[in-house]
Design a protein around this motif. Structure first.
Motif, PDB file in Angstrom:
ATOM      1  N   GLU A 187       0.940  -1.325  -0.040  1.00  0.00           N
ATOM      2  CA  GLU A 187      -0.025  -0.070   0.206  1.00  0.00           C
ATOM      3  C   GLU A 187       0.958   1.239   0.018  1.00  0.00           C
ATOM      4  O   GLU A 187       0.259   2.349  -0.096  1.00  0.00           O
ATOM      5  N   GLY A 188       2.194   1.290   0.323  1.00  0.00           N
ATOM      6  CA  GLY A 188       3.094   2.293   0.367  1.00  0.00           C
ATOM      7  C   GLY A 188       3.891   2.267   1.606  1.00  0.00           C
ATOM      8  O   GLY A 188       4.092   1.234   2.307  1.00  0.00           O
ATOM      9  N   GLU A 189       4.082   3.387   1.999  1.00  0.00           N
ATOM     10  CA  GLU A 189       4.871   3.639   3.538  1.00  0.00           C
ATOM     11  C   GLU A 189       3.863   3.687   4.545  1.00  0.00           C
ATOM     12  O   GLU A 189       2.876   4.318   4.518  1.00  0.00           O
ATOM     13  N   ILE A 190       4.112   2.590   5.599  1.00  0.00           N
ATOM     14  CA  ILE A 190       3.421   2.427   6.835  1.00  0.00           C
ATOM     15  C   ILE A 190       4.224   3.185   7.880  1.00  0.00           C
ATOM     16  O   ILE A 190       5.098   2.767   8.204  1.00  0.00           O
ATOM     17  N   LEU A 191       3.534   4.159   8.657  1.00  0.00           N
ATOM     18  CA  LEU A 191       4.233   4.861   9.760  1.00  0.00           C
ATOM     19  C   LEU A 191       4.376   3.718  10.769  1.00  0.00           C
ATOM     20  O   LEU A 191       3.208   3.236  11.317  1.00  0.00           O
ATOM     21  N   CYS A 192       5.468   3.494  11.416  1.00  0.00           N
ATOM     22  CA  CYS A 192       5.696   2.653  12.323  1.00  0.00           C
ATOM     23  C   CYS A 192       6.117   3.257  13.891  1.00  0.00           C
ATOM     24  O   CYS A 192       5.701   2.894  15.153  1.00  0.00           O
ATOM     25  N   SER A 193       6.913   4.348  13.552  1.00  0.00           N
ATOM     26  CA  SER A 193       7.325   5.112  14.894  1.00  0.00           C
ATOM     27  C   SER A 193       7.499   6.735  14.511  1.00  0.00           C
ATOM     28  O   SER A 193       7.952   6.918  13.521  1.00  0.00           O
ATOM     29  N   ILE A 194       7.524   7.429  15.663  1.00  0.00           N
ATOM     30  CA  ILE A 194       7.682   8.947  15.580  1.00  0.00           C
ATOM     31  C   ILE A 194       8.725   9.111  16.902  1.00  0.00           C
ATOM     32  O   ILE A 194       8.531   8.790  17.971  1.00  0.00           O
ATOM     33  N   ALA A 195       9.816   9.841  16.615  1.00  0.00           N
ATOM     34  CA  ALA A 195      10.926  10.056  17.450  1.00  0.00           C
ATOM     35  C   ALA A 195      11.098  11.386  17.577  1.00  0.00           C
ATOM     36  O   ALA A 195      11.200  12.167  16.420  1.00  0.00           O
ATOM     37  N   LYS A 196      11.949  12.109  18.605  1.00  0.00           N
ATOM     38  CA  LYS A 196      12.399  13.293  18.594  1.00  0.00           C
ATOM     39  C   LYS A 196      13.714  13.357  19.865  1.00  0.00           C
ATOM     40  O   LYS A 196      13.444  12.763  20.618  1.00  0.00           O
ATOM     41  N   THR A 197      14.870  13.656  19.220  1.00  0.00           N
ATOM     42  CA  THR A 197      15.892  13.985  20.183  1.00  0.00           C
ATOM     43  C   THR A 197      16.062  15.480  20.242  1.00  0.00           C
ATOM     44  O   THR A 197      16.146  16.023  19.468  1.00  0.00           O
ATOM     45  N   THR A 198      16.685  15.873  21.539  1.00  0.00           N
ATOM     46  CA  THR A 198      17.160  17.025  21.587  1.00  0.00           C
ATOM     47  C   THR A 198      18.723  16.907  21.705  1.00  0.00           C
ATOM     48  O   THR A 198      19.082  16.142  22.633  1.00  0.00           O
ATOM     49  N   CYS A 199      19.419  17.458  21.220  1.00  0.00           N
ATOM     50  CA  CYS A 199      20.801  17.445  20.694  1.00  0.00           C
ATOM     51  C   CYS A 199      21.517  18.557  21.610  1.00  0.00           C
ATOM     52  O   CYS A 199      20.883  19.731  21.149  1.00  0.00           O
ATOM     53  N   VAL A 200      22.666  18.403  21.993  1.00  0.00           N
ATOM     54  CA  VAL A 200      23.263  19.540  22.709  1.00  0.00           C
ATOM     55  C   VAL A 200      24.896  19.725  22.062  1.00  0.00           C
ATOM     56  O   VAL A 200      25.522  18.546  22.240  1.00  0.00           O
ATOM     57  N   ALA A 201      25.110  20.698  21.388  1.00  0.00           N
ATOM     58  CA  ALA A 201      26.385  20.839  21.067  1.00  0.00           C
ATOM     59  C   ALA A 201      27.384  21.193  22.236  1.00  0.00           C
ATOM     60  O   ALA A 201      27.180  21.867  23.295  1.00  0.00           O
TER      61      ALA A 201
END
Length: 139
Positions: A99-113
């Motif tokens: 059917e196409g692309e199926i969403l499996c997961s959503i993620a977010k990272t906060t990165c610090v230099a």
């Protein structure tokens, strides 16, 4: 599929990634986003690792559909917010089906230099900041 994401990469599923139920183990998703993020930084942002490091301050992952052995998965990556020394990266993990692309997961990272010598936060280097802003068309 995700117009606001300009970067997409593949990640291979290893047999060792599976749990007792045949699904990719929930902790492995963190490794998958790390692999995708590292590719993004290397290929798009061209982060200078010898000059400035990056640490992860926060991670959020939402599991939507299971990933199993044999699935072909892709990860969309984008920088969504840039501060002085920190920035957010968002991810969409999808699998390809008929059917196409199926969403499996959503993620977010906060990165610090971080400054590699002092091991403290430092402003995002101007070259890398400019590349993130230009590539993602952030304002």
């Amino acid at each position: 599929m995700y117009d606001n994401y300009k970067y997409k990469t593949t990640v291979e599923i290893r047999f060792a990634d599976l749990d007792a139920f045949g699904h990719v183990n929930n902790a492995t998703y963190l490794t998958y986003v790390e692999v995708a993020r590292t590719k993004y930084w290397k290929q798009v942002i061209k982060w200078n690792w010898k000059k400035t490091g990056i640490v992860i301050r926060e991670v959020n992952i939402s599991y939507i559909k299971p990933i199993v052995w044999g699935d072909k998965i892709f990860i969309y990556v984008r920088t969504s917010k840039i501060g002085n020394s920190s920035f957010d990266i968002e991810y969409k993990i999808v699998k390809r089906e008929k059917e196409g692309e199926i969403l499996c997961s959503i993620a977010k990272t906060t990165c610090v230099a971080i400054d590699l010598k002092s091991k403290t936060s430092t402003p995002i280097p101007e070259t890398e900041r400019r590349r993130m802003i230009e590539f993602e068309q952030l304002h």
